[in-house]
Scaffold this active site. Structure first.
Site, PDB file in Angstrom:
ATOM      1  N   CYS A   1       0.841  -1.195   0.000  1.00  0.00           N
ATOM      2  CA  CYS A   1       0.000   0.000   0.000  1.00  0.00           C
ATOM      3  C   CYS A   1       0.878   1.247   0.000  1.00  0.00           C
ATOM      4  O   CYS A   1       2.002   1.234   0.486  1.00  0.00           O
ATOM      5  CB  CYS A   1      -0.905  -0.019   1.234  1.00  0.00           C
ATOM      6  SG  CYS A   1      -2.023   1.405   1.307  1.00  0.00           S
TER       7      CYS A   1
ATOM      8  N   ASP B   1       0.467   3.695   1.762  1.00  0.00           N
ATOM      9  CA  ASP B   1       0.477   4.219   3.131  1.00  0.00           C
ATOM     10  C   ASP B   1       1.915   4.357   3.643  1.00  0.00           C
ATOM     11  O   ASP B   1       2.683   3.403   3.615  1.00  0.00           O
ATOM     12  CB  ASP B   1      -0.307   3.252   4.022  1.00  0.00           C
ATOM     13  CG  ASP B   1      -0.608   3.831   5.387  1.00  0.00           C
ATOM     14  OD1 ASP B   1       0.346   4.255   6.067  1.00  0.00           O
ATOM     15  OD2 ASP B   1      -1.795   3.871   5.770  1.00  0.00           O
TER      16      ASP B   1
ATOM     17  N   HIS C   1      -2.236  -4.128   5.088  1.00  0.00           N
ATOM     18  CA  HIS C   1      -1.928  -3.706   6.454  1.00  0.00           C
ATOM     19  C   HIS C   1      -3.181  -3.490   7.272  1.00  0.00           C
ATOM     20  O   HIS C   1      -4.279  -3.352   6.739  1.00  0.00           O
ATOM     21  CB  HIS C   1      -1.045  -2.455   6.449  1.00  0.00           C
ATOM     22  CG  HIS C   1      -1.707  -1.238   5.884  1.00  0.00           C
ATOM     23  ND1 HIS C   1      -2.236  -0.241   6.651  1.00  0.00           N
ATOM     24  CD2 HIS C   1      -1.935  -0.860   4.597  1.00  0.00           C
ATOM     25  CE1 HIS C   1      -2.746   0.706   5.878  1.00  0.00           C
ATOM     26  NE2 HIS C   1      -2.580   0.350   4.621  1.00  0.00           N
TER      27      HIS C   1
ATOM     28  N   CYS D   1      -6.250   0.234   6.654  1.00  0.00           N
ATOM     29  CA  CYS D   1      -5.981   0.727   5.307  1.00  0.00           C
ATOM     30  C   CYS D   1      -7.119   1.643   4.843  1.00  0.00           C
ATOM     31  O   CYS D   1      -8.250   1.198   4.677  1.00  0.00           O
ATOM     32  CB  CYS D   1      -5.829  -0.453   4.352  1.00  0.00           C
ATOM     33  SG  CYS D   1      -5.331   0.067   2.706  1.00  0.00           S
TER      34      CYS D   1
END
Ligand SMILES: [Zn+2]
Length: 519
Positions: free
Chosen positions: A169, A171, A238, A249
């Site tokens: 991701c 992130d 995650h 997420c």
């Protein structure tokens, strides 16, 4: 030693929001030093047999160095701001910035007059981007990965994989995935890209697979195509063990089952697509891993003998960390091997699943050292549960600076393709930076193959196009946070980033006549 196998039991996934019944948040041992005076101590050895004190200390030093580099920006600006109208200020300021922060800013961009004062907010954001670029240049400072005798790349090949392609991701809390969380050396990672929700593009992933296979056929790199090794696609989602409803997420509504299921479906699509295009013999191996962004512990969804992955069947490194704490190093590794085999109901010496079992155990063992390092540094989970990213990176990936919460990485070939990802990143950073009166620093990065004629120029053109697209799409709309976008290019082989000046854009026909801050 004989504790029950800590698998997510059938059905546990949905009922317990993806957590095994006994909550796998890593236990806090009393011997751990706590955070003192608001400043986290560096890694303190605690005696876990799988701790890697030297590597953890190197990672902690690197993290401190990165934090210090960014923390130095504001004091410089505080001293510069009131002096900006003094004669000779621009040259002196450029010299001060270079000496304190180690980054270059052209003096012309620091010239101020009473009716056109310095745009300090833009300057701050630009210095964040340039500090990031300076850290990237220091690749030699990247700490070593765990190696035990033989180089990891050779061991990985011996166990049947010639390259690992990681999709995760965007992130920023996964920004330390390779060095810190998984602790795998760059030598085995043939590709690593981030997308919101880890939703990688299957066609692009096939192209990467083909590039690696072409290298094997033509050049025998990383190993000849005649060797029966496989391409391994690793998908990483995650979740948040401490605040699963809010800090998971964002792209999947903080729903960990949805995040895992969507990524697994995409991994299946990729493997099936490769098999259909190039034959069943080329079908890549797939593996699903979840990261708890509060503790950096992982869940490894060990594939069964048929290669099938079950969302409800996984091994948790947090549980293994606790289960192996009192063992010797060898016994701890043996216990991991035993549990990996037991999780899919095969004997520990089952030859058919040996390679994948080894790889799963390797990731779990490495990660236990990270779980231990987080505990040792913070006395528990990370104090910053949510987003603390300093910048957004758009375009191509950059992995040289591995640190949790450093950059939101939205990789895309065009803004049309990645607009959603970028909007998530700008929103996340803007929520924190805008109330502090700061702009969201965005780095548009395009990489090029150093050996190809004209490649740098083409990359520069693409980078400028993307920069203008980001500005058009995200600048100055209502209550949107302010952004500062700079474009840079970099050779794919590594090295420093080259920032592109806006003058080049004007020369190429940009009609934008306004003064463009300090870009
Ligand atoms: Zn995410």
């Amino acid at each position: 030693m004989t504790a029950p196998i800590p698998l997510g039991r059938p059905g546990a996934f949905g009922r317990s929001r993806f957590r095994p019944a006994s909550r796998p948040v890593a236990p806090v041992a009393p011997r751990i030093r706590s955070v003192a005076n608001g400043r986290a101590p560096l890694f303190a050895p605690s005696g876990h047999p799988l701790a890697e004190p030297a590597i953890s200390a190197a990672l902690a030093r690197r993290a401190e160095e990165i934090d210090r580099a960014f923390a130095a920006i504001e004091p410089v600006l505080v001293t510069l701001a009131p002096r900006q109208f003094e004669p000779g200020f621009a040259e002196r300021a450029a010299a001060e910035i270079a000496s304190v922060l180690g980054v270059g800013v052209e003096p012309a961009r620091l010239e101020a007059t009473w009716n056109r004062p310095l745009d300090m907010v833009a300057l701050q954001a630009s210095l964040v981007l340039r500090t990031f670029a300076r850290l990237v240049e220091r690749t030699a400072a990247r700490p070593p990965a765990v190696e035990e005798g033989e180089p990891v790349a050779e061991v990985v090949r011996r166990f049947g994989f010639h390259g690992v392609d990681v999709s995760t991701c965007a992130d920023g809390r996964l920004g330390g995935l390779l060095d810190h969380v998984l602790r795998v050396p760059p030598a085995i990672v043939v590709a690593r890209k981030s997308f919101a929700g880890a939703m990688f593009d299957v066609e692009e992933a096939i192209a990467r697979f083909e590039r690696v296979e072409l290298g094997r056929w033509r050049e025998g790199r990383p190993n000849p195509a005649s060797e029966p090794t496989r391409y391994l696609k690793l998908g990483v989602y995650h979740f948040s063990s401490l605040d699963p409803q809010h800090e998971g997420c964002a792209a999947h509504g903080s729903d960990e089952r949805r995040a895992a299921a969507a990524l697994l479906a995409r991994l299946h699509d990729f493997a099936e697509a490769v098999a259909r295009r190039h034959g069943e013999a080329t079908r890549p191996a797939i593996l699903l891993v979840g990261v708890d962004t509060d503790t950096d512990s992982i869940r490894v969804h060990v594939p069964d003998p048929a290669g099938e992955i079950d969302l409800d069947r996984y091994l948790s490194s947090a549980e293994l960390h606790a289960a192996t704490r009192e063992l010797s190093r060898e016994a701890a590794k043996e216990e991991i091997r035993r549990r990996v085999a037991a999780s899919i109901g095969v004997a520990p010496d089952d030859p058919a699943t040996e390679g994948m079992r080894w790889f799963c155990g390797y990731l779990l063992k490495n990660n236990i050292a990270q779980v231990e390092a987080v505990l040792a540094r913070f006395g528990g989970p990370y104090p910053d549960r949510g987003h603390e990213e300093r910048l957004v990176v758009v375009g191509d990936p950059i992995d040289d600076v591995q640190l949790r919460n450093l950059a939101f990485q939205a990789q895309m070939r065009s803004i049309e393709e990645g607009e959603g990802d970028l909007a998530v990143g700008i929103r996340i950073l803007g929520e924190r930076l805008a109330p502090a009166g700061l702009a969201v620093p965005i780095l548009v990065l395009r990489t090029f193959e150093g050996g190809l004629p004209g490649a740098a120029d083409r990359a520069a053109e693409r980078a400028q196009l993307m920069r203008r697209a980001v500005e058009r799409r995200f600048s100055g709309t209502g209550s949107a946070p302010r952004i500062l976008v700079e474009a840079a290019i970099r050779a794919a082989e590594g090295g420093s980033l080259r920032f592109l000046s806006r003058d080049v854009v004007r020369a190429n026909g940009c009609s934008c006549a306004q003064r463009e801050g300090i870009g």
